[in-house]
Design a protein around this motif. Structure first.
Motif, PDB file in Angstrom:
ATOM      1  N   SER A   1      21.586 -11.111   5.545  1.00 55.25           N
ATOM      2  CA  SER A   1      22.039 -12.346   6.194  1.00 55.25           C
ATOM      3  C   SER A   1      21.777 -12.304   7.697  1.00 55.25           C
ATOM      4  O   SER A   1      21.323 -13.290   8.282  1.00 55.25           O
ATOM      5  CB  SER A   1      23.528 -12.574   5.945  1.00 55.25           C
ATOM      6  OG  SER A   1      23.773 -12.808   4.588  1.00 55.25           O
TER       7      SER A   1
ATOM      8  N   VAL B   1      24.935  -8.191   3.808  1.00 56.90           N
ATOM      9  CA  VAL B   1      25.247  -8.521   5.203  1.00 56.90           C
ATOM     10  C   VAL B   1      24.008  -8.316   6.075  1.00 56.90           C
ATOM     11  O   VAL B   1      23.669  -9.174   6.893  1.00 56.90           O
ATOM     12  CB  VAL B   1      26.436  -7.677   5.706  1.00 56.90           C
ATOM     13  CG1 VAL B   1      26.590  -7.787   7.214  1.00 56.90           C
ATOM     14  CG2 VAL B   1      27.721  -8.102   5.007  1.00 56.90           C
TER      15      VAL B   1
ATOM     16  N   ARG C   1      29.242 -12.670  14.185  1.00 55.05           N
ATOM     17  CA  ARG C   1      28.768 -13.526  15.278  1.00 55.05           C
ATOM     18  C   ARG C   1      29.557 -13.233  16.560  1.00 55.05           C
ATOM     19  O   ARG C   1      28.992 -13.178  17.649  1.00 55.05           O
ATOM     20  CB  ARG C   1      28.935 -14.986  14.872  1.00 55.05           C
ATOM     21  CG  ARG C   1      28.376 -15.969  15.831  1.00 55.05           C
ATOM     22  CD  ARG C   1      26.877 -15.996  15.721  1.00 55.05           C
ATOM     23  NE  ARG C   1      26.361 -15.840  17.056  1.00 55.05           N
ATOM     24  CZ  ARG C   1      25.108 -15.655  17.370  1.00 55.05           C
ATOM     25  NH1 ARG C   1      24.200 -15.584  16.438  1.00 55.05           N
ATOM     26  NH2 ARG C   1      24.729 -15.538  18.594  1.00 55.05           N
TER      27      ARG C   1
ATOM     28  N   ASP D   1      36.568  -6.422   7.953  1.00 51.90           N
ATOM     29  CA  ASP D   1      36.180  -7.836   7.975  1.00 51.90           C
ATOM     30  C   ASP D   1      34.662  -7.919   8.125  1.00 51.90           C
ATOM     31  O   ASP D   1      34.117  -7.564   9.162  1.00 51.90           O
ATOM     32  CB  ASP D   1      36.878  -8.541   9.137  1.00 51.90           C
ATOM     33  CG  ASP D   1      36.533 -10.020   9.232  1.00 51.90           C
ATOM     34  OD1 ASP D   1      35.805 -10.526   8.369  1.00 51.90           O
ATOM     35  OD2 ASP D   1      37.011 -10.657  10.192  1.00 51.90           O
ATOM     36  N   MET D   2      33.982  -8.369   7.076  1.00 54.01           N
ATOM     37  CA  MET D   2      32.532  -8.496   7.097  1.00 54.01           C
ATOM     38  C   MET D   2      32.108  -9.958   7.171  1.00 54.01           C
ATOM     39  O   MET D   2      30.977 -10.294   6.834  1.00 54.01           O
ATOM     40  CB  MET D   2      31.924  -7.841   5.850  1.00 54.01           C
ATOM     41  CG  MET D   2      32.173  -6.341   5.746  1.00 54.01           C
ATOM     42  SD  MET D   2      31.494  -5.389   7.105  1.00 54.01           S
ATOM     43  CE  MET D   2      29.770  -5.349   6.672  1.00 54.01           C
ATOM     44  N   SER D   3      32.997 -10.827   7.629  1.00 54.34           N
ATOM     45  CA  SER D   3      32.678 -12.252   7.694  1.00 54.34           C
ATOM     46  C   SER D   3      31.614 -12.519   8.754  1.00 54.34           C
ATOM     47  O   SER D   3      31.491 -11.793   9.744  1.00 54.34           O
ATOM     48  CB  SER D   3      33.930 -13.069   8.003  1.00 54.34           C
ATOM     49  OG  SER D   3      34.363 -12.823   9.327  1.00 54.34           O
ATOM     50  N   MET D   4      30.858 -13.560   8.533  1.00 63.52           N
ATOM     51  CA  MET D   4      29.824 -13.916   9.493  1.00 63.52           C
ATOM     52  C   MET D   4      30.452 -14.350  10.816  1.00 63.52           C
ATOM     53  O   MET D   4      29.855 -14.163  11.869  1.00 63.52           O
ATOM     54  CB  MET D   4      28.910 -15.008   8.921  1.00 63.52           C
ATOM     55  CG  MET D   4      28.074 -14.531   7.729  1.00 63.52           C
ATOM     56  SD  MET D   4      27.262 -12.917   7.941  1.00 63.52           S
ATOM     57  CE  MET D   4      25.997 -13.318   9.120  1.00 63.52           C
ATOM     58  N   GLU D   5      31.671 -14.882  10.777  1.00 69.18           N
ATOM     59  CA  GLU D   5      32.356 -15.259  12.018  1.00 69.18           C
ATOM     60  C   GLU D   5      32.618 -14.018  12.874  1.00 69.18           C
ATOM     61  O   GLU D   5      32.408 -14.037  14.090  1.00 69.18           O
ATOM     62  CB  GLU D   5      33.679 -15.975  11.716  1.00 69.18           C
ATOM     63  CG  GLU D   5      33.515 -17.342  11.090  1.00 69.18           C
ATOM     64  CD  GLU D   5      33.293 -17.297   9.583  1.00 69.18           C
ATOM     65  OE1 GLU D   5      33.563 -16.254   8.936  1.00 69.18           O
ATOM     66  OE2 GLU D   5      32.825 -18.313   9.045  1.00 69.18           O
ATOM     67  N   ARG D   6      33.067 -12.949  12.244  1.00 64.11           N
ATOM     68  CA  ARG D   6      33.323 -11.708  12.986  1.00 64.11           C
ATOM     69  C   ARG D   6      32.027 -11.112  13.515  1.00 64.11           C
ATOM     70  O   ARG D   6      31.946 -10.685  14.665  1.00 64.11           O
ATOM     71  CB  ARG D   6      34.021 -10.672  12.111  1.00 64.11           C
ATOM     72  CG  ARG D   6      34.225  -9.360  12.854  1.00 64.11           C
ATOM     73  CD  ARG D   6      34.813  -8.267  11.968  1.00 64.11           C
ATOM     74  NE  ARG D   6      34.597  -6.989  12.585  1.00 64.11           N
ATOM     75  CZ  ARG D   6      33.591  -6.163  12.289  1.00 64.11           C
ATOM     76  NH1 ARG D   6      32.729  -6.461  11.356  1.00 64.11           N
ATOM     77  NH2 ARG D   6      33.462  -5.013  12.898  1.00 64.11           N
TER      78      ARG D   6
ATOM     79  N   SER E   1      30.831  -1.491   5.281  1.00 60.73           N
ATOM     80  CA  SER E   1      31.974  -1.823   4.427  1.00 60.73           C
ATOM     81  C   SER E   1      32.348  -0.692   3.484  1.00 60.73           C
ATOM     82  O   SER E   1      33.463  -0.642   2.991  1.00 60.73           O
ATOM     83  CB  SER E   1      31.664  -3.069   3.601  1.00 60.73           C
ATOM     84  OG  SER E   1      30.666  -2.775   2.633  1.00 60.73           O
TER      85      SER E   1
END
Length: 61
Positions: A41, A38, A10, A3-8, A29
């Motif tokens: 970002s 990433v 953060r 999971d490379m989401s910004m939510e994770r 990843s």
């Protein structure tokens, strides 16, 4: 799949802050393009970022 989401990301940073740390690390990843995006970002959020062979390192002061 990682999971490379910004939510994770953060959440990882927030957890490190709560633990009194001034750094965090997330697994790469496996795709250099994704890892670079990433890192860019995270850098844009004002953190210092470094990519080593296994992880993306994030630090702040």
């Amino acid at each position: 799949m990682i999971d490379m989401s910004m939510e994770r990301i953060r959440a990882v940073i927030d957890r490190a802050c709560q633990d009194g740390k001034c750094y965090a690390a997330i697994e790469k990843s496996g795709d250099d393009t994704v890892d670079a995006a990433v890192a860019q970002s995270i850098d844009g959020m004002g953190y210092k970022v470094a990519i080593n062979p296994q992880e993306i390192l994030i630090s702040w002061s």
